[in-house]
Design a protein around this motif. Structure first.
Motif, PDB file in Angstrom:
ATOM      1  N   SER A  25      11.354  18.119   2.159  1.00 31.39           N
ATOM      2  CA  SER A  25      10.759  17.056   2.970  1.00 31.39           C
ATOM      3  C   SER A  25      10.724  15.722   2.247  1.00 31.39           C
ATOM      4  CB  SER A  25       9.342  17.448   3.382  1.00 31.39           C
ATOM      5  OG  SER A  25       8.528  17.638   2.228  1.00 31.39           O
ATOM      6  N   LEU A  26      11.115  15.728   0.950  1.00 26.61           N
ATOM      7  CA  LEU A  26      11.179  14.509   0.123  1.00 26.61           C
ATOM      8  C   LEU A  26       9.818  13.819  -0.015  1.00 26.61           C
ATOM      9  CD1 LEU A  26      14.523  12.971   1.453  1.00 26.61           C
ATOM     10  CD2 LEU A  26      14.178  14.463  -0.513  1.00 26.61           C
ATOM     11  N   ASP A  27       8.730  14.581   0.121  1.00 27.41           N
ATOM     12  CA  ASP A  27       7.415  13.970  -0.014  1.00 27.41           C
ATOM     13  C   ASP A  27       6.879  14.019  -1.441  1.00 27.41           C
ATOM     14  OD1 ASP A  27       7.099  16.678  -0.097  1.00 27.41           O
ATOM     15  OD2 ASP A  27       5.394  16.764   1.259  1.00 27.41           O
ATOM     16  N   ALA A  28       7.565  14.741  -2.339  1.00 24.47           N
ATOM     17  CA  ALA A  28       7.177  14.761  -3.749  1.00 24.47           C
ATOM     18  C   ALA A  28       7.916  13.645  -4.466  1.00 24.47           C
ATOM     19  CB  ALA A  28       7.500  16.111  -4.376  1.00 24.47           C
ATOM     20  N   VAL A  29       7.167  12.714  -5.028  1.00 21.29           N
ATOM     21  CA  VAL A  29       7.764  11.527  -5.641  1.00 21.29           C
ATOM     22  C   VAL A  29       7.712  11.600  -7.161  1.00 21.29           C
ATOM     23  CG1 VAL A  29       7.679   9.021  -5.810  1.00 21.29           C
ATOM     24  CG2 VAL A  29       7.179  10.135  -3.629  1.00 21.29           C
ATOM     25  N   THR A  30       6.543  11.856  -7.723  1.00 19.72           N
ATOM     26  CA  THR A  30       6.392  11.882  -9.174  1.00 19.72           C
ATOM     27  C   THR A  30       6.841  13.234  -9.726  1.00 19.72           C
ATOM     28  OG1 THR A  30       4.135  12.756  -9.163  1.00 19.72           O
ATOM     29  CG2 THR A  30       4.401  10.363  -8.926  1.00 19.72           C
ATOM     30  N   ASP A  31       7.046  13.283 -11.035  1.00 18.90           N
ATOM     31  CA  ASP A  31       7.452  14.531 -11.683  1.00 18.90           C
ATOM     32  C   ASP A  31       6.399  15.615 -11.501  1.00 18.90           C
ATOM     33  OD1 ASP A  31       9.780  13.324 -12.540  1.00 18.90           O
ATOM     34  OD2 ASP A  31       8.930  12.712 -14.470  1.00 18.90           O
ATOM     35  N   ASP A  32       5.115  15.239 -11.617  1.00 18.72           N
ATOM     36  CA  ASP A  32       4.056  16.226 -11.441  1.00 18.72           C
ATOM     37  C   ASP A  32       4.023  16.762 -10.017  1.00 18.72           C
ATOM     38  OD1 ASP A  32       3.301  16.137 -14.041  1.00 18.72           O
ATOM     39  OD2 ASP A  32       1.346  15.208 -13.715  1.00 18.72           O
ATOM     40  N   GLU A  33       4.348  15.933  -9.048  1.00 19.70           N
ATOM     41  CA  GLU A  33       4.383  16.403  -7.664  1.00 19.70           C
ATOM     42  C   GLU A  33       5.528  17.394  -7.448  1.00 19.70           C
ATOM     43  OE1 GLU A  33       2.400  12.615  -5.282  1.00 19.70           O
ATOM     44  OE2 GLU A  33       4.578  12.704  -5.583  1.00 19.70           O
ATOM     45  N   VAL A  34       6.681  17.087  -8.035  1.00 21.15           N
ATOM     46  CA  VAL A  34       7.797  18.028  -7.960  1.00 21.15           C
ATOM     47  C   VAL A  34       7.421  19.337  -8.650  1.00 21.15           C
ATOM     48  CG1 VAL A  34      10.176  18.470  -8.662  1.00 21.15           C
ATOM     49  CG2 VAL A  34       9.539  16.210  -7.811  1.00 21.15           C
ATOM     50  N   ALA A  35       6.776  19.220  -9.825  1.00 22.84           N
ATOM     51  CA  ALA A  35       6.336  20.415 -10.544  1.00 22.84           C
ATOM     52  C   ALA A  35       5.348  21.215  -9.710  1.00 22.84           C
ATOM     53  CB  ALA A  35       5.721  20.025 -11.882  1.00 22.84           C
ATOM     54  N   GLY A  36       4.515  20.518  -8.931  1.00 15.29           N
ATOM     55  CA  GLY A  36       3.571  21.209  -8.063  1.00 15.29           C
ATOM     56  C   GLY A  36       4.257  22.023  -6.992  1.00 15.29           C
ATOM     57  N   GLN A  37       5.320  21.459  -6.409  1.00 15.27           N
ATOM     58  CA  GLN A  37       6.082  22.203  -5.413  1.00 15.27           C
ATOM     59  C   GLN A  37       6.714  23.449  -6.031  1.00 15.27           C
ATOM     60  OE1 GLN A  37       5.691  21.268  -2.484  1.00 15.27           O
ATOM     61  NE2 GLN A  37       5.991  19.097  -2.098  1.00 15.27           N
ATOM     62  N   ILE A  38       7.274  23.283  -7.219  1.00 17.49           N
ATOM     63  CA  ILE A  38       7.913  24.416  -7.899  1.00 17.49           C
ATOM     64  C   ILE A  38       6.873  25.472  -8.256  1.00 17.49           C
ATOM     65  CG2 ILE A  38       9.206  25.110  -9.954  1.00 17.49           C
ATOM     66  CD1 ILE A  38      10.388  22.251  -9.978  1.00 17.49           C
ATOM     67  N   SER A  39       5.717  25.022  -8.739  1.00 18.96           N
ATOM     68  CA  SER A  39       4.670  25.958  -9.147  1.00 18.96           C
ATOM     69  C   SER A  39       4.165  26.781  -7.968  1.00 18.96           C
ATOM     70  CB  SER A  39       3.511  25.189  -9.793  1.00 18.96           C
ATOM     71  OG  SER A  39       2.546  26.076 -10.311  1.00 18.96           O
ATOM     72  N   GLY A  40       4.031  26.125  -6.808  1.00 15.67           N
ATOM     73  CA  GLY A  40       3.587  26.851  -5.630  1.00 15.67           C
ATOM     74  C   GLY A  40       4.549  27.962  -5.250  1.00 15.67           C
ATOM     75  N   THR A  41       5.841  27.673  -5.355  1.00 20.30           N
ATOM     76  CA  THR A  41       6.853  28.682  -5.032  1.00 20.30           C
ATOM     77  C   THR A  41       6.812  29.832  -6.026  1.00 20.30           C
ATOM     78  OG1 THR A  41       8.303  27.024  -4.022  1.00 20.30           O
ATOM     79  CG2 THR A  41       9.320  29.082  -4.739  1.00 20.30           C
ATOM     80  N   ILE A  42       6.736  29.497  -7.322  1.00 16.36           N
ATOM     81  CA  ILE A  42       6.697  30.545  -8.342  1.00 16.36           C
ATOM     82  C   ILE A  42       5.453  31.418  -8.162  1.00 16.36           C
ATOM     83  CG2 ILE A  42       6.477  30.974 -10.823  1.00 16.36           C
ATOM     84  CD1 ILE A  42       8.208  28.527 -11.303  1.00 16.36           C
ATOM     85  N   TYR A  43       4.329  30.783  -7.795  1.00 22.08           N
ATOM     86  CA  TYR A  43       3.109  31.566  -7.579  1.00 22.08           C
ATOM     87  C   TYR A  43       3.302  32.575  -6.454  1.00 22.08           C
ATOM     88  CZ  TYR A  43      -1.738  32.823  -6.849  1.00 22.08           C
ATOM     89  OH  TYR A  43      -2.898  33.542  -6.713  1.00 22.08           O
ATOM     90  N   GLU A  44       3.962  32.158  -5.382  1.00 23.66           N
ATOM     91  CA  GLU A  44       4.215  33.082  -4.278  1.00 23.66           C
ATOM     92  C   GLU A  44       5.005  34.311  -4.746  1.00 23.66           C
ATOM     93  OE1 GLU A  44       5.563  31.378  -0.448  1.00 23.66           O
ATOM     94  OE2 GLU A  44       5.635  29.511  -1.576  1.00 23.66           O
ATOM     95  N   ILE A  45       5.947  34.077  -5.630  1.00 26.39           N
ATOM     96  CA  ILE A  45       6.861  35.142  -6.032  1.00 26.39           C
ATOM     97  C   ILE A  45       6.287  35.980  -7.164  1.00 26.39           C
ATOM     98  CG2 ILE A  45       9.144  35.619  -7.012  1.00 26.39           C
ATOM     99  CD1 ILE A  45      10.078  33.002  -5.650  1.00 26.39           C
ATOM    100  N   MET A  46       5.738  35.322  -8.190  1.00 24.44           N
ATOM    101  CA  MET A  46       5.359  36.017  -9.419  1.00 24.44           C
ATOM    102  C   MET A  46       3.859  36.276  -9.547  1.00 24.44           C
ATOM    103  SD  MET A  46       8.443  36.144 -10.538  1.00 24.44           S
ATOM    104  CE  MET A  46       8.354  36.722 -12.245  1.00 24.44           C
ATOM    105  N   GLY A  47       3.039  35.468  -8.873  1.00 24.55           N
ATOM    106  CA  GLY A  47       1.599  35.618  -9.016  1.00 24.55           C
ATOM    107  C   GLY A  47       0.987  34.686 -10.037  1.00 24.55           C
ATOM    108  N   TYR A  48       1.776  33.815 -10.653  1.00 21.87           N
ATOM    109  CA  TYR A  48       1.276  32.776 -11.556  1.00 21.87           C
ATOM    110  C   TYR A  48       2.171  31.557 -11.408  1.00 21.87           C
ATOM    111  CZ  TYR A  48       4.996  34.793 -14.486  1.00 21.87           C
ATOM    112  OH  TYR A  48       6.196  35.277 -14.951  1.00 21.87           O
TER     113      TYR A  48
END
Length: 247
Positions: free
Chosen positions: A93-116
């Protein structure tokens, strides 16, 4: 530097962040309770791929309980894993602008899959300009790296053996589903497999005989072998290792 917990969130409210930054962004149901339970239980069309048990070993005169993960039957289990995924997968959706926001999107996905998820920012590595760690206070679960002019807008996700052992059951199937549905162009750049024979079902001596018989030969190429350890000749009970590699 600590990542904003409200964005990364696995320390305080990882499930909410996973749903907000991962499932809702992609229209995925990976993070929903019903599907996670189905995959975690390894029922339906998925078979259980590995089991987790413990063994007792003697270390420095003390008995310690060591967790051991084994593939079911003759199967190996994944001990180390590195995947390269297009960055756009985590920010469609291109709504993540800063590096931390991109990291947040990635972290949410990893949490869904791995649990952390991700825990803190770190220096760049492997040609990427920045990285974020997955870890507890004592052990490393892996890292995520992205950024850099030569990295073609990709994200590198690396899981250690400890990180894979700490993941929630069924992560292999959830990861496979995610890659199939959202990242078909992802590349697995490293995948280490292991199978432990705690009861001596397969020994270094047998492996050496199989190597001599050509059972490890692949496409007419025989791997180079090396025997390491004094037990091969002296019986010192200090260990023996057989290394094999293709050059």
């Amino acid at each position: 530097m600590s990542i904003n917990a409200a964005r990364i969130g696995y320390v305080s409210d990882g499930q909410a962040v996973a749903e907000a930054t991962g499932a809702r962004q992609r229209g995925s149901n990976l993070g929903t309770e019903k599907q996670t339970e189905a995959l975690t239980s390894n029922t339906g069309r998925f078979e259980q791929s590995s089991t987790l048990s413990t063994v007792l070993v003697m270390q420095n005169g003390q008995i310690k309980e060591i967790p051991v993960k084994k593939g079911v039957g003759t199967a190996a289990h994944i001990d180390t894993l590195t995947i390269t995924i297009p960055k756009l997968v985590f920010n469609q959706s291109l709504d993540a602008v800063t590096d931390d926001e991109v990291a947040g999107q990635i972290s949410g996905t990893i949490y869904e899959i791995m649990g952390y998820g991700l825990s803190s920012a770190a220096r760049g590595r492997n040609g990427y300009s920045m990285s974020y760690l997955m870890r507890t206070e004592r052990v490393s679960y892996g890292y995520v790296a992205f950024g850099g002019s030569q990295q073609r807008e990709t994200v590198c996700i690396h899981f250690t053996g400890t990180g894979l052992m700490a993941a929630q059951d069924g992560w292999e199937h959830r990861l496979y589903q995610f890659l199939q549905d959202f990242a078909p162009n992802a590349r697995i750049t490293r995948c280490d497999l292991t199978h432990d024979f705690i009861e001596g079902e397969y020994t270094p001596e047998q492996a050496l005989k199989d190597w001599e018989s050509g059972l490890f030969t692949s496409r007419y190429t025989k791997p180079v072998a090396e025997c390491v350890g004094s037990d091969w000749l002296s019986g010192t009970n200090r260990g023996k290792t057989l290394y094999m590699a293709f050059w």
